[in-house]
Design a protein around this motif. Sequence first.
Motif, mmCIF file in Angstrom:
data_model
loop_
_atom_site.group_PDB
_atom_site.id
_atom_site.type_symbol
_atom_site.label_atom_id
_atom_site.label_comp_id
_atom_site.label_asym_id
_atom_site.label_seq_id
_atom_site.Cartn_x
_atom_site.Cartn_y
_atom_site.Cartn_z
ATOM 1 N N ILE A 15 0.790 -1.158 -0.151
ATOM 2 C CA ILE A 15 0.113 0.057 -0.068
ATOM 3 C C ILE A 15 0.874 1.293 0.099
ATOM 4 N N VAL A 16 1.876 1.263 0.811
ATOM 5 C CA VAL A 16 2.923 2.140 0.926
ATOM 6 C C VAL A 16 3.450 2.626 -0.534
ATOM 7 N N GLU A 19 0.876 4.136 -2.794
ATOM 8 C CA GLU A 19 0.742 5.574 -2.414
ATOM 9 C C GLU A 19 1.799 6.527 -2.697
ATOM 10 N N GLY A 22 1.229 7.195 -6.399
ATOM 11 C CA GLY A 22 0.285 8.397 -6.375
ATOM 12 C C GLY A 22 0.735 9.620 -6.273
ATOM 13 N N VAL A 23 1.616 9.748 -5.351
ATOM 14 C CA VAL A 23 2.155 11.184 -4.997
ATOM 15 C C VAL A 23 3.077 11.609 -6.214
ATOM 16 N N ASP A 37 -6.358 3.568 -6.490
ATOM 17 C CA ASP A 37 -7.457 3.227 -5.087
ATOM 18 C C ASP A 37 -8.129 2.068 -5.222
ATOM 19 N N ILE A 40 -5.383 -0.404 -3.956
ATOM 20 C CA ILE A 40 -5.496 -0.576 -2.371
ATOM 21 C C ILE A 40 -6.761 -1.253 -1.971
#
Length: 55
Positions: A15-16, A19, A22-23, A37, A40
């Motif tokens: 998940i990290v 993310e 995504g950043v 999304d 996750i």
Amino acid sequence: MADEVKLTAWEKAAIVRLEIRGVRRAAAGIVNQPDIDRQIARIKERAAKRAKRGK
């Protein structure tokens, strides 16, 4: 998901990683990221199924 399931360290790391991706995309101007999304949510669904089997 009403109840948060316990995630393994491997799932948390996945998940990290998503993310962080995504950043980076957000920094590039991509705001809408439904694929991340969904990925996750899929990880959390697998964890929920695993928790159900264990009961």
